[in-house]
Design an enzyme around this catalytic site. Structure first.
Site, PDB file in Angstrom:
ATOM      1  N   LYS A   9      -1.596  -5.593  -1.723  1.00 53.69           N
ATOM      2  CA  LYS A   9      -1.791  -4.149  -1.918  1.00 53.69           C
ATOM      3  C   LYS A   9      -0.649  -3.496  -2.700  1.00 53.69           C
ATOM      4  CE  LYS A   9      -4.748  -3.825   2.086  1.00 53.69           C
ATOM      5  NZ  LYS A   9      -5.071  -3.274   3.379  1.00 53.69           N
ATOM      6  N   ASP A  19      -7.864   2.830   2.905  1.00 46.84           N
ATOM      7  CA  ASP A  19      -7.600   2.394   4.289  1.00 46.84           C
ATOM      8  C   ASP A  19      -7.253   3.610   5.166  1.00 46.84           C
ATOM      9  OD1 ASP A  19      -7.897  -0.379   4.030  1.00 46.84           O
ATOM     10  OD2 ASP A  19      -5.835  -0.635   3.347  1.00 46.84           O
TER      11      ASP A  19
HETATM   12  P1  NDP Z   1       1.984  -6.434   7.884  1.00 44.75           P
HETATM   13  O1  NDP Z   1       2.196  -7.900   7.722  1.00 44.75           O
HETATM   14  O2  NDP Z   1       2.358  -5.515   6.789  1.00 44.75           O
HETATM   15  O3  NDP Z   1       2.785  -5.936   9.211  1.00 44.75           O
HETATM   16  C1  NDP Z   1       2.672  -6.641  10.417  1.00 44.75           C
HETATM   17  C2  NDP Z   1       3.284  -5.816  11.551  1.00 44.75           C
HETATM   18  O4  NDP Z   1       2.936  -6.475  12.760  1.00 44.75           O
HETATM   19  C3  NDP Z   1       4.794  -5.696  11.543  1.00 44.75           C
HETATM   20  O5  NDP Z   1       5.169  -4.457  12.079  1.00 44.75           O
HETATM   21  C4  NDP Z   1       5.211  -6.853  12.453  1.00 44.75           C
HETATM   22  O6  NDP Z   1       6.474  -6.637  13.069  1.00 44.75           O
HETATM   23  C5  NDP Z   1       4.131  -6.780  13.496  1.00 44.75           C
HETATM   24  N1  NDP Z   1       3.866  -8.004  14.220  1.00 44.75           N
HETATM   25  C6  NDP Z   1       3.320  -9.144  13.743  1.00 44.75           C
HETATM   26  N2  NDP Z   1       3.197 -10.052  14.744  1.00 44.75           N
HETATM   27  C7  NDP Z   1       3.667  -9.466  15.857  1.00 44.75           C
HETATM   28  C8  NDP Z   1       3.809  -9.887  17.205  1.00 44.75           C
HETATM   29  N3  NDP Z   1       3.434 -11.115  17.596  1.00 44.75           N
HETATM   30  N4  NDP Z   1       4.333  -9.028  18.104  1.00 44.75           N
HETATM   31  C9  NDP Z   1       4.711  -7.778  17.725  1.00 44.75           C
HETATM   32  N5  NDP Z   1       4.612  -7.326  16.464  1.00 44.75           N
HETATM   33  C10 NDP Z   1       4.100  -8.162  15.538  1.00 44.75           C
HETATM   34  O7  NDP Z   1       0.448  -6.284   8.301  1.00 44.75           O
HETATM   35  P2  NDP Z   1      -0.580  -5.144   7.877  1.00 44.75           P
HETATM   36  O8  NDP Z   1       0.004  -3.815   8.161  1.00 44.75           O
HETATM   37  O9  NDP Z   1      -1.106  -5.432   6.518  1.00 44.75           O
HETATM   38  O10 NDP Z   1      -1.787  -5.433   8.911  1.00 44.75           O
HETATM   39  C11 NDP Z   1      -1.669  -5.116  10.267  1.00 44.75           C
HETATM   40  C12 NDP Z   1      -2.999  -5.310  10.949  1.00 44.75           C
HETATM   41  O11 NDP Z   1      -3.949  -4.377  10.435  1.00 44.75           O
HETATM   42  C13 NDP Z   1      -3.602  -6.701  10.741  1.00 44.75           C
HETATM   43  O12 NDP Z   1      -4.043  -7.177  11.990  1.00 44.75           O
HETATM   44  C14 NDP Z   1      -4.782  -6.440   9.817  1.00 44.75           C
HETATM   45  O13 NDP Z   1      -5.819  -7.358  10.061  1.00 44.75           O
HETATM   46  C15 NDP Z   1      -5.189  -5.028  10.258  1.00 44.75           C
HETATM   47  N6  NDP Z   1      -5.959  -4.279   9.243  1.00 44.75           N
HETATM   48  C16 NDP Z   1      -7.203  -3.815   9.562  1.00 44.75           C
HETATM   49  C17 NDP Z   1      -7.955  -3.103   8.641  1.00 44.75           C
HETATM   50  C18 NDP Z   1      -9.320  -2.616   8.998  1.00 44.75           C
HETATM   51  O14 NDP Z   1     -10.045  -2.181   8.092  1.00 44.75           O
HETATM   52  N7  NDP Z   1      -9.712  -2.629  10.257  1.00 44.75           N
HETATM   53  C19 NDP Z   1      -7.437  -2.791   7.289  1.00 44.75           C
HETATM   54  C20 NDP Z   1      -6.097  -3.297   7.063  1.00 44.75           C
HETATM   55  C21 NDP Z   1      -5.400  -4.023   8.008  1.00 44.75           C
HETATM   56  P3  NDP Z   1       7.866  -7.099  12.351  1.00 44.75           P
HETATM   57  O15 NDP Z   1       8.241  -5.979  11.422  1.00 44.75           O
HETATM   58  O16 NDP Z   1       8.800  -7.219  13.489  1.00 44.75           O
HETATM   59  O17 NDP Z   1       7.592  -8.387  11.658  1.00 44.75           O
END
Ligand code: NDP
Length: 263
Positions: free
Chosen positions: A63, A99
């Site tokens: 993105k 989004d």
């Molecule tokens: P990013 O990779 O940009 O960010 C991931 C985030 O999740 C970070 O804050 C990370 O923390 C945290 N994280 C990951 N694993 C864990 C864990 N085990 N415990 C706690 N925190 C965790 O992801 P996106 O923002 O792109 O996506 C996030 C979610 O949104 C995904 O599940 C995606 O599928 C969903 N999504 C859904 C959409 C829809 O249309 N329904 C559209 C877009 C996304 P840290 O900074 O510490 O690594």
């Protein structure tokens, strides 16, 4: 015929081709939507033109590359630095973020919400927190690690890591992390969730198509819950409106696109 696609890596799981093709067919629009696994985000623009596309959606992890590939940006996409929809017009690429408005519409069914707690500080949290704040919600961002919180803090959001979290009641708790997507993890330590969930009016997950451990926990507290399906549907409808130059109303598109969730 106009050709469209979703670009991402991976893309095999994406519902977008089914959603858009159902709407093209139902509305009699001469379009076809496919999927393309793009390995290198830097190649997004040349791939778009090489495939002769009219528009694309962009999913993880491209993105930000999509944002950089555009000639013109919608003001909101420019503000959040992420593009998930591109439309070609006269050889120029126009970028949008659907989004965030999709998410806003998805949570609009909850009434009397003023305070929102985000679990997670990734790309999705960035765009959705911005639109919620524009709409007058007070958003707190809780993340497991410090690094991604920096820019939220600079923009004036209340932020905390698990270690620094001071409990305050909030109306809506939202899992914005990928915890629960391909594992059985909670997005924050259970002790924290057991404190914030009881005060919430509802709990939402952006993950769709499964009941995550977070939503299971919220349900065990008797809370109203919602997964990410409506967000996915609504971002798709808004993207479709851009693809077809607003020829169809939101509800007309929805009537066909929603069938992707029951097939
Ligand atoms: P990013 O990779 O940009 O960010 C991931 C985030 O999740 C970070 O804050 C990370 O923390 C945290 N994280 C990951 N694993 C864990 C864990 N085990 N415990 C706690 N925190 C965790 O992801 P996106 O923002 O792109 O996506 C996030 C979610 O949104 C995904 O599940 C995606 O599928 C969903 N999504 C859904 C959409 C829809 O249309 N329904 C559209 C877009 C996304 P840290 O900074 O510490 O690594």
């Amino acid at each position: 015929m106009n050709f469209f696609a979703i670009f991402g890596n991976p893309v095999s799981h994406s519902k977008s081709p089914l959603m858009h093709n159902l709407a093209f067919k139902g509305l009699g629009y001469d379009g076809c939507y496919g999927r393309y696994r793009l390995e290198k985000g830097e190649k997004l623009r040349e791939t778009f033109f090489a495939l002769g596309l009219k528009g694309i959606n962009i999913t993880v992890p491209h993105k930000e590359h999509a944002y950089r590939a555009c000639d013109h940006l919608d003001p909101f996409a420019k503000k959040v630095g992420a593009v998930n929809t591109i439309v070609e017009k006269e050889g120029q690429l126009y970028g949008y973020n659907t989004d965030a408005p999709g998410f806003l519409k998805a949570i609009s069914e909850f009434n009397n919400i003023k305070t929102v707690l985000f679990l997670g500080a990734g790309g999705t949290a960035r765009s959705t927190s911005a639109i919620l704040r524009d709409e007058g919600y007070a958003v707190t961002i809780l993340n497991r690690s410090e690094k991604r919180l920096k820019s939220f803090k600079e923009e004036g959001f209340k932020t905390a890591t698990f270690e620094r979290f001071d409990y305050e009641p909030c109306d809506l708790v939202i899992n914005m992390t990928s915890a629960g997507l391909e594992d059985d993890l909670l997005p924050a330590p259970q002790e924290i969730l057991e404190r914030v969930i009881p005060s919430a009016k509802a709990c939402v997950d952006v993950i769709y198509g499964k009941e995550t451990p977070f939503l299971k926990l919220a349900k065990s507290h008797g809370k109203t819950t919602k997964d990410g399906s409506d967000m996915l549907l609504y971002q798709g409808i808004i993207a479709f409106e851009h693809f077809t130059d607003q020829q169809f109303s939101f509800d007309e598109v929805k009537a066909f696109m929603v069938r992707a969730f029951t097939l």
